[in-house]
Write a protein that holds these residues in place. Structure first.
Motif, PDB file in Angstrom:
ATOM      1  N   LEU A 111       0.899  -1.237   0.046  1.00 17.75           N
ATOM      2  CA  LEU A 111       0.051  -0.111  -0.248  1.00 17.75           C
ATOM      3  C   LEU A 111       0.926   1.245  -0.050  1.00 17.75           C
ATOM      4  O   LEU A 111       0.529   2.091  -0.549  1.00 17.75           O
ATOM      5  N   ALA A 112       2.021   1.255   0.792  1.00 19.82           N
ATOM      6  CA  ALA A 112       2.534   2.289   1.095  1.00 19.82           C
ATOM      7  C   ALA A 112       3.742   2.812  -0.208  1.00 19.82           C
ATOM      8  O   ALA A 112       4.252   3.750  -0.282  1.00 19.82           O
ATOM      9  N   LEU A 113       4.257   1.637  -0.925  1.00 16.51           N
ATOM     10  CA  LEU A 113       5.091   1.698  -1.860  1.00 16.51           C
ATOM     11  C   LEU A 113       5.016   2.797  -2.797  1.00 16.51           C
ATOM     12  O   LEU A 113       6.008   3.729  -3.175  1.00 16.51           O
ATOM     13  N   MET A 114       3.850   2.885  -3.501  1.00 15.82           N
ATOM     14  CA  MET A 114       3.572   3.987  -4.480  1.00 15.82           C
ATOM     15  C   MET A 114       3.706   5.426  -3.619  1.00 15.82           C
ATOM     16  O   MET A 114       4.074   6.413  -4.592  1.00 15.82           O
ATOM     17  N   PHE A 115       3.233   5.498  -2.551  1.00 16.56           N
ATOM     18  CA  PHE A 115       3.400   6.939  -1.951  1.00 16.56           C
ATOM     19  C   PHE A 115       4.781   7.473  -1.496  1.00 16.56           C
ATOM     20  O   PHE A 115       4.968   8.509  -1.924  1.00 16.56           O
ATOM     21  N   VAL A 116       5.888   6.462  -1.127  1.00 11.48           N
ATOM     22  CA  VAL A 116       6.931   6.685  -0.856  1.00 11.48           C
ATOM     23  C   VAL A 116       7.776   7.001  -2.043  1.00 11.48           C
ATOM     24  O   VAL A 116       8.463   8.122  -2.410  1.00 11.48           O
ATOM     25  N   LYS A 117       7.397   6.316  -3.190  1.00  6.03           N
ATOM     26  CA  LYS A 117       8.282   6.594  -4.396  1.00  6.03           C
ATOM     27  C   LYS A 117       7.711   7.874  -5.030  1.00  6.03           C
ATOM     28  O   LYS A 117       8.368   8.742  -5.596  1.00  6.03           O
ATOM     29  N   ALA A 118       6.397   7.960  -5.015  1.00  6.37           N
ATOM     30  CA  ALA A 118       5.678   9.505  -5.638  1.00  6.37           C
ATOM     31  C   ALA A 118       6.398  10.620  -4.839  1.00  6.37           C
ATOM     32  O   ALA A 118       6.571  11.713  -5.322  1.00  6.37           O
ATOM     33  N   GLY A 119       6.379  10.521  -3.087  1.00  5.55           N
ATOM     34  CA  GLY A 119       6.699  11.685  -2.646  1.00  5.55           C
ATOM     35  C   GLY A 119       8.205  11.932  -2.810  1.00  5.55           C
ATOM     36  O   GLY A 119       8.722  13.073  -3.168  1.00  5.55           O
ATOM     37  N   TRP A 120       8.966  10.858  -2.885  1.00  2.31           N
ATOM     38  CA  TRP A 120      10.410  11.207  -3.508  1.00  2.31           C
ATOM     39  C   TRP A 120      10.730  11.894  -4.823  1.00  2.31           C
ATOM     40  O   TRP A 120      11.564  12.561  -5.065  1.00  2.31           O
ATOM     41  N   ALA A 121       9.841  11.409  -5.833  1.00  4.59           N
ATOM     42  CA  ALA A 121       9.918  11.775  -7.025  1.00  4.59           C
ATOM     43  C   ALA A 121       9.309  13.344  -6.953  1.00  4.59           C
ATOM     44  O   ALA A 121       9.910  14.091  -7.948  1.00  4.59           O
ATOM     45  N   LYS A 122       8.407  13.539  -6.295  1.00  7.90           N
ATOM     46  CA  LYS A 122       8.009  15.105  -6.243  1.00  7.90           C
ATOM     47  C   LYS A 122       9.227  15.952  -5.700  1.00  7.90           C
ATOM     48  O   LYS A 122       9.347  17.169  -6.120  1.00  7.90           O
ATOM     49  N   ILE A 123      10.133  15.387  -4.842  1.00  6.58           N
ATOM     50  CA  ILE A 123      11.200  16.404  -4.415  1.00  6.58           C
ATOM     51  C   ILE A 123      12.144  16.598  -5.446  1.00  6.58           C
ATOM     52  O   ILE A 123      12.605  17.579  -5.654  1.00  6.58           O
ATOM     53  N   GLY A 124      12.446  15.661  -6.375  1.00  4.39           N
ATOM     54  CA  GLY A 124      13.311  15.740  -7.626  1.00  4.39           C
ATOM     55  C   GLY A 124      12.703  16.426  -8.727  1.00  4.39           C
ATOM     56  O   GLY A 124      13.499  17.013  -9.332  1.00  4.39           O
ATOM     57  N   GLY A 125      11.266  16.174  -8.783  1.00  2.00           N
ATOM     58  CA  GLY A 125      10.695  17.199  -9.795  1.00  2.00           C
ATOM     59  C   GLY A 125       9.769  18.313  -9.181  1.00  2.00           C
ATOM     60  O   GLY A 125       8.691  18.492  -9.561  1.00  2.00           O
ATOM     61  N   TYR A 126      10.200  19.014  -8.254  1.00  2.00           N
ATOM     62  CA  TYR A 126       9.525  19.883  -7.210  1.00  2.00           C
ATOM     63  C   TYR A 126       8.828  21.091  -8.084  1.00  2.00           C
ATOM     64  O   TYR A 126       7.583  21.198  -8.189  1.00  2.00           O
ATOM     65  N   ALA A 127       9.607  21.726  -9.389  1.00  2.00           N
ATOM     66  CA  ALA A 127       9.109  22.720  -9.961  1.00  2.00           C
ATOM     67  C   ALA A 127       7.860  22.196 -10.910  1.00  2.00           C
ATOM     68  O   ALA A 127       6.795  22.752 -10.987  1.00  2.00           O
ATOM     69  N   GLY A 128       8.075  21.186 -11.440  1.00  2.00           N
ATOM     70  CA  GLY A 128       7.013  20.667 -12.459  1.00  2.00           C
ATOM     71  C   GLY A 128       6.053  20.024 -11.719  1.00  2.00           C
ATOM     72  O   GLY A 128       4.956  20.461 -12.111  1.00  2.00           O
ATOM     73  N   THR A 129       6.260  19.410 -10.356  1.00  2.00           N
ATOM     74  CA  THR A 129       4.973  19.104  -9.825  1.00  2.00           C
ATOM     75  C   THR A 129       4.099  20.275  -9.323  1.00  2.00           C
ATOM     76  O   THR A 129       2.949  20.292  -9.302  1.00  2.00           O
ATOM     77  N   GLN A 130       4.899  21.283  -8.771  1.00  2.38           N
ATOM     78  CA  GLN A 130       4.043  22.550  -8.451  1.00  2.38           C
ATOM     79  C   GLN A 130       3.486  23.374  -9.427  1.00  2.38           C
ATOM     80  O   GLN A 130       2.247  23.574  -9.422  1.00  2.38           O
ATOM     81  N   GLY A 131       3.964  23.096 -10.642  1.00  3.97           N
ATOM     82  CA  GLY A 131       3.219  23.810 -11.833  1.00  3.97           C
ATOM     83  C   GLY A 131       2.161  22.895 -12.143  1.00  3.97           C
ATOM     84  O   GLY A 131       0.959  23.405 -12.402  1.00  3.97           O
ATOM     85  N   TYR A 132       2.026  21.641 -12.138  1.00  2.57           N
ATOM     86  CA  TYR A 132       1.081  20.703 -12.376  1.00  2.57           C
ATOM     87  C   TYR A 132      -0.122  21.028 -11.483  1.00  2.57           C
ATOM     88  O   TYR A 132      -1.360  20.987 -11.801  1.00  2.57           O
ATOM     89  N   MET A 133       0.153  21.076 -10.156  1.00  4.48           N
ATOM     90  CA  MET A 133      -0.738  21.340  -8.974  1.00  4.48           C
ATOM     91  C   MET A 133      -1.427  22.653  -9.389  1.00  4.48           C
ATOM     92  O   MET A 133      -2.619  22.827  -9.316  1.00  4.48           O
ATOM     93  N   GLU A 134      -0.835  23.621  -9.636  1.00  2.00           N
ATOM     94  CA  GLU A 134      -1.455  24.758  -9.785  1.00  2.00           C
ATOM     95  C   GLU A 134      -2.112  24.939 -11.044  1.00  2.00           C
ATOM     96  O   GLU A 134      -3.427  25.466 -11.160  1.00  2.00           O
ATOM     97  N   ALA A 135      -1.926  24.133 -12.107  1.00  2.00           N
ATOM     98  CA  ALA A 135      -2.608  23.973 -13.319  1.00  2.00           C
ATOM     99  C   ALA A 135      -4.024  23.242 -13.064  1.00  2.00           C
ATOM    100  O   ALA A 135      -5.104  23.572 -13.577  1.00  2.00           O
ATOM    101  N   MET A 136      -4.010  22.474 -11.999  1.00  2.00           N
ATOM    102  CA  MET A 136      -5.248  21.791 -11.640  1.00  2.00           C
ATOM    103  C   MET A 136      -6.066  22.551 -10.583  1.00  2.00           C
ATOM    104  O   MET A 136      -6.992  21.854  -9.944  1.00  2.00           O
ATOM    105  N   GLY A 137      -5.588  23.687 -10.097  1.00  2.00           N
ATOM    106  CA  GLY A 137      -6.386  24.777  -9.287  1.00  2.00           C
ATOM    107  C   GLY A 137      -5.732  24.503  -7.655  1.00  2.00           C
ATOM    108  O   GLY A 137      -6.519  24.917  -6.775  1.00  2.00           O
ATOM    109  N   VAL A 138      -4.686  23.758  -7.540  1.00  2.00           N
ATOM    110  CA  VAL A 138      -4.182  23.434  -6.234  1.00  2.00           C
ATOM    111  C   VAL A 138      -3.231  24.294  -5.838  1.00  2.00           C
ATOM    112  O   VAL A 138      -2.287  24.411  -6.748  1.00  2.00           O
ATOM    113  N   PRO A 139      -3.101  25.135  -4.665  1.00  2.00           N
ATOM    114  CA  PRO A 139      -1.933  25.803  -4.459  1.00  2.00           C
ATOM    115  C   PRO A 139      -0.739  25.166  -4.374  1.00  2.00           C
ATOM    116  O   PRO A 139      -0.823  24.239  -3.482  1.00  2.00           O
TER     117      PRO A 139
END
Length: 130
Positions: A16-44
């Protein structure tokens, strides 16, 4: 039979937790891209550190069986919320498949919250039933 139940809970927590650990780690490496995607979806975008903390920290806690019941409920709510924000697109079959997968994962977290982490967990070692 209890050993089999406890082994199943351990394996289930890790899966259950594996995809969350992997996704959290990937967000650190792709911080700017993830932040931009969140904002494009209406999430601050400023909440991204909290998302990373929940995915990475919560995922690791679930794997270790620490605060399992509480964090499972939190992860179920987070997963459902993220599913509706990012994947609920009835016209897109792939997004709806992702949506249903996440709904199922949320169900797994709720089952874990009900069952507890089992004997092979830090919760059990600490004698707590969080």
């Amino acid at each position: 039979m209890d050993k089999m139940k406890d082994l199943a809970l351990l394996v289930g927590r890790v899966l259950l937790a594996l995809m969350f650990v992997k996704a959290g780690w990937a967000k650190i490496g792709g911080y700017a891209g993830t932040q931009g995607y969140m904002e494009a979806m209406g999430v601050p975008g400023f909440i991204l550190p909290l998302v990373i903390l929940l995915e990475l920290g919560g995922g690791l806690a679930i794997m270790l069986g620490l605060f399992s019941r509480s964090i499972s409920v939190l992860m179920a709510g987070f997963t459902l919320m993220a599913s509706f924000i990012f994947h609920y697109q009835p016209a897109d079959q792939m997004q709806m498949l992702m949506f249903m997968k996440n709904v199922s994962v949320a169900g797994g977290f709720l089952a874990l919250a009900a069952a507890g982490a089992g004997a092979f967990s830090l919760d059990a070692r600490l004698g707590k039933n969080w």
